[in-house]
Each structure stands twice: as structure tokens, then as C-alpha cells.
Write a protein that holds these residues in place. Structure first.
Motif, short mmCIF file in Angstrom:
data_model
loop_
_atom_site.label_atom_id
_atom_site.label_comp_id
_atom_site.label_asym_id
_atom_site.label_seq_id
_atom_site.Cartn_x
_atom_site.Cartn_y
_atom_site.Cartn_z
N ASN A 1 -0.96 1.92 -10.41
CA ASN A 1 -1.62 1.41 -9.20
C ASN A 1 -2.20 0.03 -9.41
O ASN A 1 -1.97 -0.90 -8.62
N SER B 1 -8.31 11.22 -8.37
CA SER B 1 -8.47 10.00 -7.59
C SER B 1 -9.34 8.98 -8.30
O SER B 1 -9.19 7.77 -8.08
N ASN C 1 3.20 6.88 -7.24
CA ASN C 1 2.53 8.18 -7.35
C ASN C 1 3.42 9.34 -6.93
O ASN C 1 4.01 10.01 -7.77
N ALA D 1 -2.85 8.68 -5.88
CA ALA D 1 -2.65 7.57 -4.95
C ALA D 1 -3.89 7.26 -4.12
O ALA D 1 -3.90 6.27 -3.38
N ASN D 2 -4.94 8.04 -4.24
CA ASN D 2 -6.10 7.85 -3.37
C ASN D 2 -6.90 6.59 -3.69
O ASN D 2 -7.58 6.05 -2.81
N THR D 3 -6.86 6.15 -4.93
CA THR D 3 -7.60 4.95 -5.33
C THR D 3 -6.73 4.12 -6.28
O THR D 3 -5.73 4.59 -6.80
N PHE E 1 1.52 4.40 -2.69
CA PHE E 1 1.54 5.81 -2.29
C PHE E 1 2.79 6.51 -2.82
O PHE E 1 2.70 7.57 -3.46
N TRP F 1 -7.35 2.84 3.63
CA TRP F 1 -5.94 3.14 3.90
C TRP F 1 -5.59 4.57 3.46
O TRP F 1 -5.00 5.34 4.23
N SER F 2 -5.92 4.89 2.23
CA SER F 2 -5.54 6.20 1.70
C SER F 2 -6.26 7.33 2.43
O SER F 2 -5.68 8.40 2.67
N TYR G 1 -8.76 -0.33 0.05
CA TYR G 1 -7.59 0.51 -0.23
C TYR G 1 -7.91 1.97 0.08
O TYR G 1 -7.07 2.71 0.62
N LEU H 1 -3.45 9.48 3.74
CA LEU H 1 -3.11 10.52 2.77
C LEU H 1 -3.91 11.81 2.96
O LEU H 1 -3.37 12.91 2.79
N VAL I 1 0.84 -1.19 0.00
CA VAL I 1 0.00 0.00 0.00
C VAL I 1 0.87 1.24 0.00
O VAL I 1 0.66 2.18 -0.80
#
Length: 470
Positions: free
Chosen positions: A429, A378, A177, A420-422, A173, A452-453, A449, A457, A169
Motif C-alpha cells: 500500500n 487495517s 490487497n 486495504a482499509n489503510t 484495493f 475512500w475505504s 484514504y 469497502l 485508490v
């Protein structure tokens, strides 16, 4: 490979930084938002088909991409005329798509010829070092190149750990990205900006501060999380080698990577003022044509001079770059009307969007540019989203590098960072996710995921806003 290179060489004649002459273009002021539906449909297909119809998507993504392109092109030809449609299509192919995909292709082939092997131990120090190296390498060989180069040795190093999902993960990030922030080679949006006239060194100077802050915070957080999980795995430590032996195979490909960097720099510096007409009022500058031919030649040399077993051990296949090529073809075609509407500014139907990022005194709201570019990046892929907001901010590279410096920085950081958000925010990704799952790692679901982001983030991006875009 010969067929691919020959076909790419043929299409390279249309690539480069195209210059529109007197060809007729779409008038965005006369177009409704309904013209953006094929673009929306294309992006929703990318987001939803892999989740709900994965088998269909794996075998038909090219057909889906072609469908949405045709949904735009046929009505456009009927209502605006074939010459206008052809002008826009040739302009988009020459200005954006072919240079973009040729660069990705070259990085993909060359990086796939380098193999990092050995008995790396997946402890916190090793994992953090790999992430740090990959973060900065991504700006040189691209997020795709760095991801494909380092994901496999990272998997091998952590295969014996009970909890290793967080490693990959954070890899998405940082390496896939945020690490691609420093040069136009790093991430597709920045390369598109370079093709639009943004200086190569502007990206390095402008993006280094927010990238450095983000990378340091994420690496420190990762080390803390990884150290916690490592302490829980005492029974696994014996399985990790005390002494590490690392070897790099296919090292001559580093010379080809240097050649790719040189070719891109060359095309941005050398301006002979010679252009080759390609029809419908479009022309290809000589420096763009030479750059693309050199990139294809370097990819071909890498393929011919790298031992086959290196690519076999790297599990190298054409599938990832084929998927990216087909999908981005659909994206770049269907985004044509959206860009035309944006170019109309206050006279177009996206004027409310312009108002959202513009203060009452006419000045841009940089924080709004950062978050709106990022939010759409995203889910809508960051390369075309960058183009949308680049044009929304005026589309003049010289003005954006000068008086509107922070606006261009906000657009660039939003597109690169929030990809990196999705899983669908940036091309590497999903490639990283697929490779991990192929190797038996249970990656988070689409929304898993995002959990997590969202937790990691989004607070970071709030801090970036406060520091750089207040």
C-alpha cells in the motif's frame, strides 16, 4: 546485488519451516500484557512516524525497528534466561521471518525485471482491464509483485487526466490487497498460513468465492466512477492515443516467476522427513532449505540476465524491499510474547479476546473472527495479525481446514481483504502511494484514504459477512 544475495544465501541456512524440538519456550500463562508493549510500539511507529516525522522516519526506520526489538529481547533474556530467549528468536527467524522475506525478495526482484511499455490510453475500459488483470495476477506473483509490475504503466496511461486519484485508490484495493487471496504466494498472511501447514490448494478453493464477489463488485463500481469522470474530461480525450501499442520487455522473467511458484509448491508437497538442526531445539526441514535457495537463485538469475535499462525505466530501487525487511524483522521479534500469551488460551491474559470470538457453546463466531482480524489488519499489518488469530483459533492447520473451515476462511479473508482499509494495512500500500507521489500524483492523506475505504469497502465487507459468515 552480489552482497545482498550472498548475505541472503548465508541466512537461508536458518530459513524454512522450522521444527521445534525440546528447546525451552516462553510460558504465556505467566506473562502480562505489558510484554506486548514493544509490539504495540513498533506498529504505532509504522503508523505515526511517516505522518508526523517523515524525514526522521525515512533515515531511521531500521534503527526504530531495532530499538523495539531490543526493548523486548533484553528484558526477556534477564527475566526468562538467555536460552529461552535464543530459542524463541531462532524459532521465529527460521519458522516465519526468513522464508517470508526471501519470498518477497524473489518476487520483488523478478517482477522488477518486467516492464510494460507503450501508449496505453487511460480510459475506463483500459483502466478496468488493467485492474482486473492485476487482481488475478496478484495471486500468482504476489500483491507486491503485481503492484510493482503494473503501477507504472497505469500511471503513464492516466498522466493526462484531471481526475485520476480514484484509479490508484482502487488499484490499492484490488491489486495490492484483495487480488492476493487465491494462493499462498498472493499475500504474506496466506504464505505464513502455508508455512503453518495450510494446503496450497485449500487457499484457492476456499478464498475464490469471497474474492470473486468482492472483485466483481469493486471492478463494476470502479468502471462506473471512472466512466463518470471520463465524461467530464472531453477536452482531455484528444491527448489519448486512438491506437495503442503495447510491448513487454524482460519477458524471460515470466519463467523465473513460474519457477518461484514451482519452488513453493514443491516445498509443500515433498516431505522427505529430513531436518537440519540449527540450535536451541530448532531444525530446518530439507524441503524448506531447498525452496529458499531456489528462490534466491532465481532472483540472482533475474538480476544478471535482465538488461539494466529495463530496471532503470521501471525506476527499480532496493529501498522498498529494504524497508519491508527491516520493519518486518522488528514486527516478527516483538510479536513473540503476544503469540506466547495467545497460545496460553484461557490461562493467558488475552482470554477475553478468546471469549469475544467464541460462543457460549464453545463454537467460534466466524463473523467476529472476520471483523476483528480485519480491524486489526487495517492498522497493525495483516501478516502478524493473521498469526495472532490463527493461533487464537487453535493453531492446528488440519483442524482449521476441516471442522473449522469457515473460521480459517474468516481469518484469511479478514487479514487479506481489510489490509486495504489503510495505507499501513499491507506492505504494497505504502509502496504504491510513494511511487504515485514520486510521479506527481497527489494521493489522499492517511485519513483521506480511509474516507475512500470507509465509504466503499466497509459496506462491501458487511455484504461478505452476510453471504459467507452469518
Amino acid at each position: 546485488m552480489k552482497r545482498i544475495v550472498c548475505a541472503a544465501l548465508l541466512t537461508a541456512a536458518l530459513s524454512g519451516h522450522a521444527l521445534a524440538a525440546e528447546g525451552a519456550h516462553l510460558d504465556g500463562a505467566t506473562m502480562s500484557l505489558l510484554w506486548a508493549l514493544p509490539f504495540v510500539g513498533m506498529l504505532l511507529s509504522i503508523a505515526l512516524f511517516p505522518l508526523f516525522a517523515q524525514h526522521f522516519w525515512e533515515h531511521n526506520f531500521g534503527k526504530v525497528s531495532a530499538f523495539w526489538a531490543v526493548v523486548f529481547l533484553i528484558p526477556c533474556a534477564i527475566l526468562f534466561g538467555l536460552p529461552v530467549t535464543a530459542t524463541e528468536l531462532v524459532h521465529t527467524a527460521a519458522l516465519e521471518y526468513l522464508p517470508f522475506i526471501i519470498l518477497l525478495f524473489a518476487l520483488f526482484v523478478v517482477s522488477g525485471g518486467i516492464r510494460v511499455a507503450g501508449n496505453l490510453a487511460g480510459n475506463p475500459a483500459t483502466n478496468t482491464s488493467i485492474l482486473a488483470i492485476g487482481t488475478f495476477a496478484a495471486s500468482v506473483v504476489g500483491t507486491t509483485g503485481a503492484s510493482m509490475l503494473l503501477i507504472r504503466p497505469l500511471i503513464v496511461a492516466n498522466k493526462n487526466r484531471d481526475r485520476n486519484v480514484h484509479v490508484f485508490v482502487f488499484f490499492i484495493f484490488l491489486v495490492a490487497n484483495i487480488g492476493g487471496s487465491l494462493t499462498p504466494l498472493g499475500d504474506p498472511p496466506l504464505f505464513l498460513g502455508f508455512l503453518k501447514g495450510v494446503d496450497f490448494l485449500w487457499t484457492l478453493n476456499a478464498m475464490f468465492p469471497p474474492m470473486a464477489v468482492s472483485a466483481v463488485i469493486l471492478l463494476a463500481l470502479f468502471f462506473a466512477i471512472d466512466s463518470y469522470y471520463w465524461r467530464q474530461e472531453r477536452h482531455r480525450r484528444a491527448a489519448h492515443p486512438a491506437e495503442r501499442e503495447i510491448r513487454i520487455e524482460g519477458l524471460h522473467n515470466v519463467l523465473y516467476l513460474a519457477g518461484i511458484v514451482g519452488a513453493v509448491l514443491f516445498s509443500g508437497i515433498w516431505k522427505p522427513g529430513i531436518s537440519i538442526p540449527v540450535g536451541f531445539g530448532n531444525a530446518v526441514p530439507l524441503e524448506g532449505l531447498i525452496r529458499d535457495v531456489v528462490l534466491l537463485a532465481l532472483a540472482y538469475l533475474s538480476w544478471r540476465t535482465t538488461r539494466r535499462n529495463i530496471r532503470i525505466e521501471n525506476a527499480f530501487t532496493w529501498a522498498p524491499i529494504q524497508e519491508v525487511a527491516f520493519l518486518f524483522a522488528g514486527i516478527f521479534i516483538t510479536i513473540i510474547p503476544a503469540l506466547a500469551i495467545l497460545r496460553a488460551g484461557k490461562d493467558g491474559h488475552l482470554a477475553p479476546l478468546l471469549a469475544f470470538v467464541t460462543a457460549a457453546d464453545g463454537q467460534p463466531i466466524n463473523a467476529a473472527y472476520f471483523w476483528l482480524t480485519g480491524a486489526l489488519s487495517s492498522f497493525l499489518d495483516n501478516a502478524p495479525t493473521y498469526l495472532v488469530f490463527f493461533n487464537l483459533a487453535g493453531g492446528d492447520a488440519q483442524a482449521l481446514m476441516g471442522p473449522l473451515f469457515k473460521t480459517l476462511l474468516a481469518i484469511s479473508a479478514g487479514a487479506v481483504f481489510m489490509g486495504a482499509n489503510t495505507y499501513i494495512g499491507n506492505a504494497p500500500n505504502f509502496m504504491v502511494k510513494s511511487i504515485c507521489e514520486e510521479r506527481g500524483i497527489k494521493m489522499p492523506s492517511f485519513f483521506g484514504y480511509m474516507a475512500w475505504s470507509g465509504a466503499i469497502l466497509l459496506p462491501l465487507f458487511v455484504l461478505i459477512t452476510v453471504i459467507f459468515f452469518r
